[in-house]
Write a protein that holds these residues in place. Sequence first.
Motif, PDB file in Angstrom:
ATOM      1  N   LEU A   4       0.869  -1.178   0.000  1.00  0.00           N
ATOM      2  CA  LEU A   4       0.000   0.000   0.000  1.00  0.00           C
ATOM      3  C   LEU A   4       0.902   1.222   0.000  1.00  0.00           C
ATOM      4  O   LEU A   4       1.665   1.439   0.950  1.00  0.00           O
ATOM      5  CB  LEU A   4      -0.899   0.006   1.238  1.00  0.00           C
ATOM      6  CG  LEU A   4      -1.750   1.250   1.417  1.00  0.00           C
ATOM      7  CD1 LEU A   4      -2.872   1.260   0.382  1.00  0.00           C
ATOM      8  CD2 LEU A   4      -2.326   1.282   2.811  1.00  0.00           C
ATOM      9  N   LEU A   5       0.870   2.012  -1.064  1.00  0.00           N
ATOM     10  CA  LEU A   5       1.714   3.199  -1.177  1.00  0.00           C
ATOM     11  C   LEU A   5       0.955   4.398  -0.621  1.00  0.00           C
ATOM     12  O   LEU A   5      -0.156   4.689  -1.042  1.00  0.00           O
ATOM     13  CB  LEU A   5       2.095   3.438  -2.634  1.00  0.00           C
ATOM     14  CG  LEU A   5       3.020   4.613  -2.886  1.00  0.00           C
ATOM     15  CD1 LEU A   5       4.347   4.418  -2.163  1.00  0.00           C
ATOM     16  CD2 LEU A   5       3.246   4.778  -4.374  1.00  0.00           C
ATOM     17  N   CYS A   6       1.553   5.084   0.314  1.00  0.00           N
ATOM     18  CA  CYS A   6       0.947   6.258   0.944  1.00  0.00           C
ATOM     19  C   CYS A   6       1.816   7.471   0.643  1.00  0.00           C
ATOM     20  O   CYS A   6       2.967   7.537   1.073  1.00  0.00           O
ATOM     21  CB  CYS A   6       0.847   6.028   2.454  1.00  0.00           C
ATOM     22  SG  CYS A   6       0.317   7.497   3.352  1.00  0.00           S
ATOM     23  N   ALA A   7       1.287   8.422  -0.104  1.00  0.00           N
ATOM     24  CA  ALA A   7       1.988   9.684  -0.360  1.00  0.00           C
ATOM     25  C   ALA A   7       1.353  10.744   0.533  1.00  0.00           C
ATOM     26  O   ALA A   7       0.147  10.940   0.513  1.00  0.00           O
ATOM     27  CB  ALA A   7       1.856  10.075  -1.828  1.00  0.00           C
ATOM     28  N   THR A   8       2.167  11.393   1.347  1.00  0.00           N
ATOM     29  CA  THR A   8       1.643  12.364   2.301  1.00  0.00           C
ATOM     30  C   THR A   8       2.574  13.561   2.412  1.00  0.00           C
ATOM     31  O   THR A   8       3.773  13.450   2.151  1.00  0.00           O
ATOM     32  CB  THR A   8       1.446  11.711   3.694  1.00  0.00           C
ATOM     33  OG1 THR A   8       0.917  12.676   4.595  1.00  0.00           O
ATOM     34  CG2 THR A   8       2.737  11.153   4.241  1.00  0.00           C
ATOM     35  N   THR A   9       2.019  14.706   2.800  1.00  0.00           N
ATOM     36  CA  THR A   9       2.832  15.899   3.011  1.00  0.00           C
ATOM     37  C   THR A   9       3.198  16.060   4.475  1.00  0.00           C
ATOM     38  O   THR A   9       3.932  16.966   4.829  1.00  0.00           O
ATOM     39  CB  THR A   9       2.089  17.169   2.538  1.00  0.00           C
ATOM     40  OG1 THR A   9       0.868  17.286   3.270  1.00  0.00           O
ATOM     41  CG2 THR A   9       1.802  17.106   1.057  1.00  0.00           C
ATOM     42  N   SER A  10       2.677  15.204   5.345  1.00  0.00           N
ATOM     43  CA  SER A  10       2.946  15.321   6.771  1.00  0.00           C
ATOM     44  C   SER A  10       3.108  13.934   7.364  1.00  0.00           C
ATOM     45  O   SER A  10       2.234  13.084   7.220  1.00  0.00           O
ATOM     46  CB  SER A  10       1.776  16.048   7.445  1.00  0.00           C
ATOM     47  OG  SER A  10       2.009  16.211   8.808  1.00  0.00           O
ATOM     48  N   TYR A  11       4.238  13.730   8.040  1.00  0.00           N
ATOM     49  CA  TYR A  11       4.494  12.420   8.629  1.00  0.00           C
ATOM     50  C   TYR A  11       5.390  12.600   9.840  1.00  0.00           C
ATOM     51  O   TYR A  11       6.275  13.466   9.838  1.00  0.00           O
ATOM     52  CB  TYR A  11       5.173  11.507   7.599  1.00  0.00           C
ATOM     53  CG  TYR A  11       4.918  10.055   7.877  1.00  0.00           C
ATOM     54  CD1 TYR A  11       3.685   9.481   7.602  1.00  0.00           C
ATOM     55  CD2 TYR A  11       5.896   9.265   8.453  1.00  0.00           C
ATOM     56  CE1 TYR A  11       3.435   8.160   7.887  1.00  0.00           C
ATOM     57  CE2 TYR A  11       5.652   7.929   8.725  1.00  0.00           C
ATOM     58  CZ  TYR A  11       4.421   7.383   8.443  1.00  0.00           C
ATOM     59  OH  TYR A  11       4.173   6.083   8.733  1.00  0.00           O
ATOM     60  N   PRO A  12       5.204  11.825  10.896  1.00  0.00           N
ATOM     61  CA  PRO A  12       6.020  12.029  12.102  1.00  0.00           C
ATOM     62  C   PRO A  12       7.502  11.744  11.857  1.00  0.00           C
ATOM     63  O   PRO A  12       7.853  10.811  11.161  1.00  0.00           O
ATOM     64  CB  PRO A  12       5.433  11.045  13.111  1.00  0.00           C
ATOM     65  CG  PRO A  12       4.608  10.095  12.334  1.00  0.00           C
ATOM     66  CD  PRO A  12       4.231  10.759  11.063  1.00  0.00           C
ATOM     67  N   ARG A  13       8.345  12.602  12.435  1.00  0.00           N
ATOM     68  CA  ARG A  13       9.792  12.450  12.296  1.00  0.00           C
ATOM     69  C   ARG A  13      10.424  11.770  13.500  1.00  0.00           C
ATOM     70  O   ARG A  13      11.557  11.344  13.447  1.00  0.00           O
ATOM     71  CB  ARG A  13      10.438  13.808  12.069  1.00  0.00           C
ATOM     72  CG  ARG A  13      10.054  14.411  10.729  1.00  0.00           C
ATOM     73  CD  ARG A  13      10.576  15.803  10.618  1.00  0.00           C
ATOM     74  NE  ARG A  13       9.732  16.657  11.466  1.00  0.00           N
ATOM     75  CZ  ARG A  13       9.952  17.932  11.706  1.00  0.00           C
ATOM     76  NH1 ARG A  13      11.008  18.507  11.212  1.00  0.00           N
ATOM     77  NH2 ARG A  13       9.147  18.630  12.448  1.00  0.00           N
ATOM     78  N   GLU A  14       9.680  11.719  14.596  1.00  0.00           N
ATOM     79  CA  GLU A  14      10.161  11.069  15.816  1.00  0.00           C
ATOM     80  C   GLU A  14       8.950  10.632  16.626  1.00  0.00           C
ATOM     81  O   GLU A  14       7.818  10.982  16.309  1.00  0.00           O
ATOM     82  CB  GLU A  14      11.058  12.004  16.617  1.00  0.00           C
ATOM     83  CG  GLU A  14      10.387  13.306  16.968  1.00  0.00           C
ATOM     84  CD  GLU A  14      11.356  14.335  17.543  1.00  0.00           C
ATOM     85  OE1 GLU A  14      10.904  15.145  18.356  1.00  0.00           O
ATOM     86  OE2 GLU A  14      12.535  14.316  17.181  1.00  0.00           O
ATOM     87  N   LEU A  15       9.188   9.879  17.677  1.00  0.00           N
ATOM     88  CA  LEU A  15       8.083   9.319  18.461  1.00  0.00           C
ATOM     89  C   LEU A  15       7.164  10.385  19.049  1.00  0.00           C
ATOM     90  O   LEU A  15       5.961  10.196  19.134  1.00  0.00           O
ATOM     91  CB  LEU A  15       8.633   8.432  19.571  1.00  0.00           C
ATOM     92  CG  LEU A  15       9.300   7.145  19.110  1.00  0.00           C
ATOM     93  CD1 LEU A  15       9.929   6.413  20.292  1.00  0.00           C
ATOM     94  CD2 LEU A  15       8.297   6.240  18.416  1.00  0.00           C
ATOM     95  N   SER A  16       7.703  11.525  19.438  1.00  0.00           N
ATOM     96  CA  SER A  16       6.886  12.561  20.072  1.00  0.00           C
ATOM     97  C   SER A  16       6.296  13.564  19.081  1.00  0.00           C
ATOM     98  O   SER A  16       5.582  14.478  19.489  1.00  0.00           O
ATOM     99  CB  SER A  16       7.720  13.307  21.115  1.00  0.00           C
ATOM    100  OG  SER A  16       8.803  13.973  20.484  1.00  0.00           O
ATOM    101  N   ASP A  17       6.582  13.431  17.800  1.00  0.00           N
ATOM    102  CA  ASP A  17       6.112  14.371  16.778  1.00  0.00           C
ATOM    103  C   ASP A  17       4.641  14.112  16.449  1.00  0.00           C
ATOM    104  O   ASP A  17       4.295  13.045  15.948  1.00  0.00           O
ATOM    105  CB  ASP A  17       6.970  14.220  15.519  1.00  0.00           C
ATOM    106  CG  ASP A  17       6.700  15.280  14.481  1.00  0.00           C
ATOM    107  OD1 ASP A  17       5.781  16.109  14.674  1.00  0.00           O
ATOM    108  OD2 ASP A  17       7.405  15.295  13.462  1.00  0.00           O
ATOM    109  N   PRO A  18       3.737  15.092  16.718  1.00  0.00           N
ATOM    110  CA  PRO A  18       2.319  14.888  16.412  1.00  0.00           C
ATOM    111  C   PRO A  18       1.996  15.068  14.926  1.00  0.00           C
ATOM    112  O   PRO A  18       0.942  14.655  14.457  1.00  0.00           O
ATOM    113  CB  PRO A  18       1.621  15.964  17.243  1.00  0.00           C
ATOM    114  CG  PRO A  18       2.620  17.064  17.320  1.00  0.00           C
ATOM    115  CD  PRO A  18       3.964  16.381  17.371  1.00  0.00           C
ATOM    116  N   SER A  19       2.910  15.677  14.165  1.00  0.00           N
ATOM    117  CA  SER A  19       2.664  15.951  12.753  1.00  0.00           C
ATOM    118  C   SER A  19       2.467  14.663  11.963  1.00  0.00           C
ATOM    119  O   SER A  19       3.335  13.794  11.926  1.00  0.00           O
ATOM    120  CB  SER A  19       3.847  16.725  12.182  1.00  0.00           C
ATOM    121  OG  SER A  19       3.663  16.972  10.808  1.00  0.00           O
ATOM    122  N   GLY A  20       1.313  14.537  11.335  1.00  0.00           N
ATOM    123  CA  GLY A  20       1.043  13.394  10.483  1.00  0.00           C
ATOM    124  C   GLY A  20       0.852  12.074  11.207  1.00  0.00           C
ATOM    125  O   GLY A  20       0.808  11.021  10.586  1.00  0.00           O
TER     126      GLY A  20
END
Length: 82
Positions: A4-20
């Motif tokens: 399943l390919l998911c293209a997104t503009t927002s994704y978490p960069r670390e465990l505490s990152d709420p973005s995406g």
Amino acid sequence: MTTLLCATTSYPRELSDPSGRFVAELNALYAEEGFAPEVICPRPALLNEARCPLYGFPVHQARSFGGLFGGVGAPDYLQAHP
């Protein structure tokens, strides 16, 4: 197993990152259903890792296309620049 390919503009960069985080959690649900999620996102500094910090899915970093992936994000950019 189906990829399943998911293209997104927002994704978490670390465990505490709420973005995406919702995107990562949605992919986790798909994985429970038997899919193999892979993510494409424009984050150039995703901890220099090739895996999601939350669930371990493969993460591929795409180059930025103009303002589409930067600044305000794709939805706002597309609204301002149809």
